[in-house]
Design a protein around this motif. Structure first.
Motif, PDB file in Angstrom:
ATOM      1  N   LYS A  41       4.445   9.058  -2.441  1.00 44.98           N
ATOM      2  CA  LYS A  41       3.138   9.655  -2.202  1.00 44.98           C
ATOM      3  C   LYS A  41       2.247   8.627  -1.492  1.00 44.98           C
ATOM      4  N   VAL A  42       1.554   9.039  -0.462  1.00 46.88           N
ATOM      5  CA  VAL A  42       0.655   8.132   0.255  1.00 46.88           C
ATOM      6  C   VAL A  42      -0.654   8.011  -0.515  1.00 46.88           C
ATOM      7  N   MET A  43      -0.880   6.850  -1.117  1.00 43.84           N
ATOM      8  CA  MET A  43      -2.111   6.668  -1.881  1.00 43.84           C
ATOM      9  C   MET A  43      -3.273   6.265  -0.975  1.00 43.84           C
ATOM     10  N   GLY A  44      -2.932   5.758   0.205  1.00 42.71           N
ATOM     11  CA  GLY A  44      -3.977   5.342   1.128  1.00 42.71           C
ATOM     12  C   GLY A  44      -4.042   3.836   1.247  1.00 42.71           C
ATOM     13  N   ILE A  45      -4.819   3.385   2.188  1.00 45.51           N
ATOM     14  CA  ILE A  45      -4.889   1.958   2.499  1.00 45.51           C
ATOM     15  C   ILE A  45      -6.018   1.284   1.729  1.00 45.51           C
ATOM     16  N   GLY A  46      -7.128   1.998   1.550  1.00 48.39           N
ATOM     17  CA  GLY A  46      -8.284   1.404   0.888  1.00 48.39           C
ATOM     18  C   GLY A  46      -8.678   0.107   1.570  1.00 48.39           C
ATOM     19  N   TRP A  63       0.798  -1.235   0.000  1.00 47.18           N
ATOM     20  CA  TRP A  63       0.000   0.000   0.000  1.00 47.18           C
ATOM     21  C   TRP A  63       0.825   1.277   0.000  1.00 47.18           C
TER      22      TRP A  63
END
Lengths: 248, 207
Positions: free
Chosen positions: B121-126, B115
């Motif tokens: 860049k932090v794309m997120g965990i989803g 993740w």
């Protein structure tokens, strides 16, 4: 006789439907990216002038649309979401430090709402154990497995979109536009519904109600929506009486 | 020689038992659906869809029928839609038989990192952590090493973890490998691939 919270729910304008949504509040907004957004209510919050909001949303908008308009308007202090993806408005403000962003596993986000709506103050889950999500959280071993304590997530307002609402607020959703909307409605003190279609009480069969009206406090009828598609993926249509495909 | 992306997807699809509930991650795992016989399995998409069908025909796409990658999709006869809490209860409650997920790193212990890139860049965990933790079996489908030759099958993950000790099998362009604790057991090698070549590109012992 006094009037309960479920007396007259239908509002004749977005502005009236958002009465009491004030600066500093926590607001949940349904939608998976731009799918199933309460577009008129989202615009209405900016028009209302509420600021310093804590926004709870899976993605907080995309492509400059939906909740990204809140970020651009500078009315959000903190975002609680699961996925930023290609939401540049969120990335730039997070990087600049002008916006606090709490990233939560998507299932934990949904379950924290469910807990808030069901009177459960916190719950244990294995999701996030051994990861950054564990930081600062109580860990408990139950039957030999590690779990994190996650707290319920309530809100002042939930703004959701429904395919159909009756005047009591019984709702039906369409396909994957449902996503977080029903569970947000359970977690908020005041739930406002933007309904594509408004029908009389009794027009929705009790067995066909997706969300019972007791979770809904206000309904505004908004028949027209932009409904942007983030990624339009299609197959070429076969020439004639083609192969069986899925149904929309 | 090695597996193409299509070969990898076909090989991963062969891991899907008939009559199972499967969640395919965003990206390469999505290709697996192209190699499933009609009616073989039920595809789950965590935004609230079970019985996901192929992309719609041109003109049939609907903005309110999408997958977790926000692509327009279809729903097959027998399919159902539900809210996010129900969808993740399915995942977290062990009702989804198999997740096929992309990966940045997998460790010999089966730890998964998919993740976030350190410093990136932090794309997120989803849904990644929920899927990795909750699905009954997790298969990672990934490039064996980075373009720069850095190991992705490693002794210990250095990228932020998604979940620990969850990956049962790894499918790469070089073959099929099972993390077994002290290394990766070679299940099969792609056509023309030598064991020594794989060993050089793997950050843990091959067993």
């Amino acid at each position: 006789m006094s009037t309960g919270r479920h007396h007259h729910k239908v509002r004749d304008s977005v502005a009236a439907a958002l009465d009491g949504l004030d600066s500093g509040m926590t607001v949940m907004v349904g939608g998976f990216g731009l799918c199933g957004n309460a577009e008129a209510l989202i615009a209405g919050v900016i028009a209302r002038g509420a600021r310093d909001l804590t926004l709870v949303s899976n993605n907080a908008g995309a492509m400059g649309k939906g909740l990204a308009t809140w970020l651009r308007a500078g009315i959000v202090r903190k975002v609680i979401c699961s996925y930023l993806g290609s939401n540049e408005d969120l990335h730039t403000r997070m990087a600049a430090g002008t916006l606090e962003v709490e990233v939560t596993p998507q299932g934990t986000l949904a379950e924290r709402m469910r807990a808030a709506g069901a009177g459960i103050p916190a719950f244990y889950t294995p999701t996030g154990v051994g990861t950054v999500v564990e930081e600062g959280k109580e860990v408990k071993v139950i039957d030999g497995r590690r779990y994190l304590l996650e707290r319920a997530l309530p809100a002042d307002f939930a703004l959701v979109r429904a395919r159909k609402a009756d005047r009591f607020g019984n709702l039906r959703f369409f396909r994957t536009a449902r996503n977080f909307s029903p569970v947000m409605a359970t977690a908020a003190r005041t739930t406002v519904v933007e309904a594509d279609e408004l029908v009389e009480v009794g027009a929705i069969d009790p067995d066909d109600v997706h969300l019972p009206g007791l979770y809904v406090h206000r309904v505004v009828h908004v028949p027209a929506h932009e409904d942007p598609i983030e990624f339009r993926t299609v197959r070429p249509r076969p020439a004639a009486d083609g192969a069986a495909g899925g149904v929309a | 020689m090695s597996f193409s992306k299509q070969d990898m997807a076909r090989r991963a699809a062969a891991e899907i038992p008939a009559g199972s509930i499967v969640n395919l991650g965003i990206g390469l795992p999505t290709l697996c659906a192209d190699y499933l016989p009609e009616g073989h399995a039920f595809l789950h998409s965590e935004n609230g869809l079970l019985g996901m069908g192929p992309f719609p025909f041109e003109g049939d796409e609907h903005p309110q029928l999408i997958n977790a990658g926000k692509q327009t999709v279809t729903v097959l006869p027998g399919g159902s839609t539900f809210d996010s809490a129900a969808s993740f209860a399915m995942i977290r409650g062990g009702h989804v038989d198999l997740a096929i997920l992309g990966a940045m790193q997998v460790s010999a212990a089966g730890d998964l990192a998919n993740w976030a890139v350190p410093g990136g860049k932090v794309m997120g965990i989803g849904g990644a952590m929920d899927l990795a933790t909750g699905c009954r079996r997790v298969i990672a489908i990934m490039q064996h090493a980075t373009r720069e030759g850095e190991h992705k099958l490693v002794a210990r993950c250095t990228y932020p973890l998604t979940a620990t000790a969850v990956v049962a099998r790894v499918i790469t362009e070089l073959g099929v490998f099972d993390p077994v604790g002290d290394g990766f057991r070679v299940v099969e090698l792609a056509p023309g691939v030598e064991r020594a070549q794989v060993a050089a590109l793997t950050g843990a012992p091959l067993l």
